[in-house]
Design a protein around this motif. Structure first.
Motif, short mmCIF file in Angstrom:
data_model
loop_
_atom_site.label_atom_id
_atom_site.label_comp_id
_atom_site.label_asym_id
_atom_site.label_seq_id
_atom_site.Cartn_x
_atom_site.Cartn_y
_atom_site.Cartn_z
N ASP A 142 0.84 -1.19 0.00
CA ASP A 142 0.00 0.00 0.00
C ASP A 142 0.88 1.24 0.00
O ASP A 142 1.54 1.56 0.99
N ILE A 143 0.89 1.97 -1.12
CA ILE A 143 1.75 3.14 -1.26
C ILE A 143 1.01 4.42 -0.93
O ILE A 143 1.59 5.50 -0.86
N SER A 144 -0.29 4.34 -0.70
CA SER A 144 -1.13 5.53 -0.58
C SER A 144 -0.78 6.40 0.62
O SER A 144 -1.02 7.60 0.61
N LYS A 145 -0.18 5.81 1.68
CA LYS A 145 0.13 6.58 2.88
C LYS A 145 1.59 7.00 2.94
O LYS A 145 2.02 7.58 3.94
N SER A 146 2.35 6.74 1.89
CA SER A 146 3.79 7.03 1.92
C SER A 146 4.23 8.02 0.85
O SER A 146 5.00 8.94 1.14
N LEU A 147 3.78 7.86 -0.38
CA LEU A 147 4.31 8.65 -1.50
C LEU A 147 3.76 10.07 -1.47
O LEU A 147 2.55 10.29 -1.59
N LYS A 168 -1.12 6.56 -14.17
CA LYS A 168 -2.37 7.17 -13.73
C LYS A 168 -2.99 6.40 -12.57
O LYS A 168 -3.46 7.01 -11.58
N GLU A 169 -2.97 5.08 -12.64
CA GLU A 169 -3.52 4.28 -11.55
C GLU A 169 -2.74 4.52 -10.25
O GLU A 169 -3.33 4.56 -9.17
N LEU A 170 -1.43 4.69 -10.37
CA LEU A 170 -0.63 4.98 -9.19
C LEU A 170 -1.05 6.32 -8.57
O LEU A 170 -1.22 6.44 -7.36
N LEU A 171 -1.23 7.34 -9.41
CA LEU A 171 -1.62 8.67 -8.92
C LEU A 171 -2.98 8.62 -8.24
O LEU A 171 -3.20 9.28 -7.21
N LEU A 172 -3.88 7.85 -8.81
CA LEU A 172 -5.22 7.75 -8.23
C LEU A 172 -5.21 7.09 -6.85
O LEU A 172 -6.11 7.32 -6.04
N ARG A 173 -4.17 6.29 -6.57
CA ARG A 173 -4.09 5.57 -5.31
C ARG A 173 -3.22 6.28 -4.28
O ARG A 173 -2.92 5.71 -3.23
N THR A 174 -2.79 7.51 -4.57
CA THR A 174 -1.93 8.24 -3.63
C THR A 174 -2.57 9.58 -3.29
O THR A 174 -2.17 10.62 -3.83
N ARG A 202 -10.41 10.74 -10.15
CA ARG A 202 -10.00 12.10 -9.83
C ARG A 202 -8.59 12.08 -9.24
O ARG A 202 -8.32 11.36 -8.28
N LEU A 203 -7.70 12.88 -9.80
CA LEU A 203 -6.33 12.96 -9.33
C LEU A 203 -6.27 13.71 -8.00
O LEU A 203 -7.16 14.51 -7.69
N PRO A 204 -5.23 13.46 -7.21
CA PRO A 204 -5.11 14.17 -5.92
C PRO A 204 -4.86 15.65 -6.13
O PRO A 204 -4.42 16.07 -7.20
N PRO A 205 -5.11 16.48 -5.12
CA PRO A 205 -4.90 17.93 -5.23
C PRO A 205 -3.42 18.29 -5.12
O PRO A 205 -2.91 18.52 -4.02
N PHE A 206 -2.73 18.34 -6.25
CA PHE A 206 -1.29 18.62 -6.23
C PHE A 206 -1.02 20.03 -5.72
O PHE A 206 -1.75 20.98 -6.01
N GLN A 207 0.09 20.16 -4.99
CA GLN A 207 0.58 21.48 -4.60
C GLN A 207 1.67 21.97 -5.53
O GLN A 207 1.82 23.17 -5.75
#
Length: 514
Positions: A142-147, A168-174, A202-207
């Motif tokens: 599970d990479i969602s809590k680390s990357l 894209k699938e990786l981005l959706l899971r982080t 939906r992609l995460p809210p990038f800073q």
């Protein structure tokens, strides 16, 4: 103490046990993993280093050419680890394995201590596709809590659709991912790629977001459904259809933007779209963004009034302002900031420390340079201008008009600069090439090499890079020309431009001795 040089800290640790107890956690706060595995040192020394790192290290730097078993062992034993920065080195790894596997093998250890993972220089290659065909997706780890940061590297290979789908699938899971730098193929005229979304993905809210060589074709509806710019603070749009991007995104989401970099010049740009992009950039920067700190903008200068820049006068520290149409021909008009506009900016941009602009040879020596001297805090300056070595020009043997003009420019900038502020670095870029790659020589500052081929007219080079720097002592000015490594026989000049002291030429060997 965190600002002290590592060698100074090591010396301080030897003074007494009390100092050693204070300094050791500082020394081992951030550690490159290869320092703990350097086989050139005795096993006893490495053992002591590793023991201290396991206790004190908070931030670990991992290169891509370290054995996977060593990475696992260090991660498993470092008890207070807060973050890991992993720099992938394609083609250099001692184990020919898929980079995704390297990442997921680390995640299992990071998740236990809630350490954050930063990935640099990552790549999408065809072997990734084959690896996922055999291993499947998604992975168990599970990479969602680390990357929290993913930065890709530049590559000539065109990303396959399946590799982009995996990304894209990786981005959706982080969901906690803050930084994402996408770099597509840099092969000439290669078609770009873009993400293909399905349903409510939906992609995460990038800073911090950079899109380079990304074929943006998303419309406003897709952006609203699949992208989230509500937390964006840094945005770089490089070699993408900027007009299409600006036409599809809500400007209100960029109100808190602090760093903005836009370059959409390329042979594939539609001229009318590029002009419309400038108009939209002007509206965005003037009316919607509240307080920019850095602005790097390539646009049509005549369509971008400086009042948009003045909106950010109280916050702007770095400005790059260049035009799409930069000609190296002395007979052609060169779109640049006028001396009047530079004077206005110098009176308003009170925090500006770094500036990069184009200068027309016909307006080069006087008014523009005098206006540049009036910026109160400006100390880094890059000026792009035409070469005087044209195909039909005639110069006497031994003459170097580009060097002479650069020297005259440096002299005026130094002598006309009022107040205590000094120039730290001034560059006159003759020929105005854009791509520059950093190269290093052992024991010296990073030097700039140039990827483009040099063009010679007689004995002169048409594309050149002249530099003025203050010497280490602060009593002399150092002028030199930066060249690729193969042309290291350049000459440095030492002297004081403020007092008029003659500059004495010195060879590179003599400069190294200094």
């Amino acid at each position: 103490m965190y600002n002290l040089h590592p060698a100074g800290l090591s010396t301080l640790a030897c003074v007494c046990r009390r100092f050693n107890d204070i300094v050791t956690p500082i020394i081992y706060h951030t550690v490159p993993l290869d320092l703990l595995l350097d086989e050139q040192h005795a096993e006893e020394i490495l053992s002591r280093r590793q023991e201290k790192a396991f206790t004190h290290t908070r931030r670990l730097l991992i290169g891509g050419d370290i054995k996977q078993d060593d990475i696992k062992r260090v991660l498993a034993n470092t008890r207070k680890l807060q973050s890991v920065k992993y720099t992938y080195s394609p083609g250099r790894g001692v184990e020919p394995i898929c980079p995704w596997k390297q990442v997921y093998d680390m995640v299992a250890h990071l998740r236990e201590g809630n350490a954050k993972l930063y990935i640099d220089n990552f790549t999408l290659t065809n072997p990734i596709d084959k690896a996922w065909e055999t291993r499947g997706f998604p992975p168990k780890a599970d990479i969602s809590k680390s990357l929290v940061s993913l930065k890709m590297c530049s590559t000539q290979a065109l990303h396959s659709e399946s590799a982009l789908q995996i990304l894209k699938e990786l981005l959706l899971r982080t969901p906690i991912l803050k930084t994402f730098h996408y770099i597509g193929s840099r092969a000439p005229r290669a078609p770009g790629r873009q993400f293909i979304f399905e349903g409510n993905q939906r992609l995460p809210p990038f800073q911090d977001l950079m899109l380079k060589n990304y074929d943006w074709k998303h419309d406003a509806g897709e952006v609203k459904l699949h992208w989230d710019f509500s937390r964006i603070r840094s945005l770089a749009l490089l070699m993408i259809p900027v007009y299409k991007f600006l036409a599809s995104v809500p400007f209100s989401d960029f109100a808190q933007l602090q760093h903005f970099h836009v370059e959409d010049y390329s042979e594939a740009i539609e001229y009318e779209h590029s002009r419309r992009a400038t108009e939209k950039l002007y509206a965005l920067i003037k009316d919607d963004i509240k307080s920019l700190q850095t602005l790097n903008l390539t646009c049509f200068i005549e369509l971008f009034p400086i009042d948009a820049i003045l909106v950010h006068a109280k916050s702007l520290t770095s400005l790059v302002f260049r035009d799409h149409n930069i000609s190296n021909n002395l007979r052609q008009h060169r779109p640049v900031l006028s001396a009047e506009n530079l004077t206005i900016l110098s009176k308003s941009l009170i925090l500006l420390e770094s500036l990069e602009i184009d200068i027309d040879h016909r307006a080069f020596p006087d008014k523009c340079l005098l206006a540049l001297c009036q910026f109160p805090r400006l100390h880094n300056l890059i000026l792009h201008t035409q070469t005087l070595n044209q195909p039909d020009s005639s110069h006497r043997p031994g003459q170097d008009p580009d060097l002479t003009r650069a020297f005259d420019c440096f002299t005026m900038l130094v002598r006309q600069r009022p107040g205590p502020t000094k120039w730290q670095r001034v560059v006159v870029n003759v020929g105005s090439w854009r791509e520059r790659a950093i190269t290093c020589r052992a024991g010296r500052k990073p030097r700039i090499g140039h990827s483009k081929t040099y063009t010679y007219y007689g004995a002169c080079v048409s594309q050149r890079y002249f530099v003025l720097e203050e010497s280490a002592s602060g009593r002399e000015d150092l002028i030199y020309e930066e060249l690729p490594a193969k042309d290291e026989g350049l000459t440095h000049f030492h002297g004081n431009l403020r007092t008029g002291k003659s500059l004495v030429p010195q060879t590179q060997d003599e400069e190294d001795t200094r």
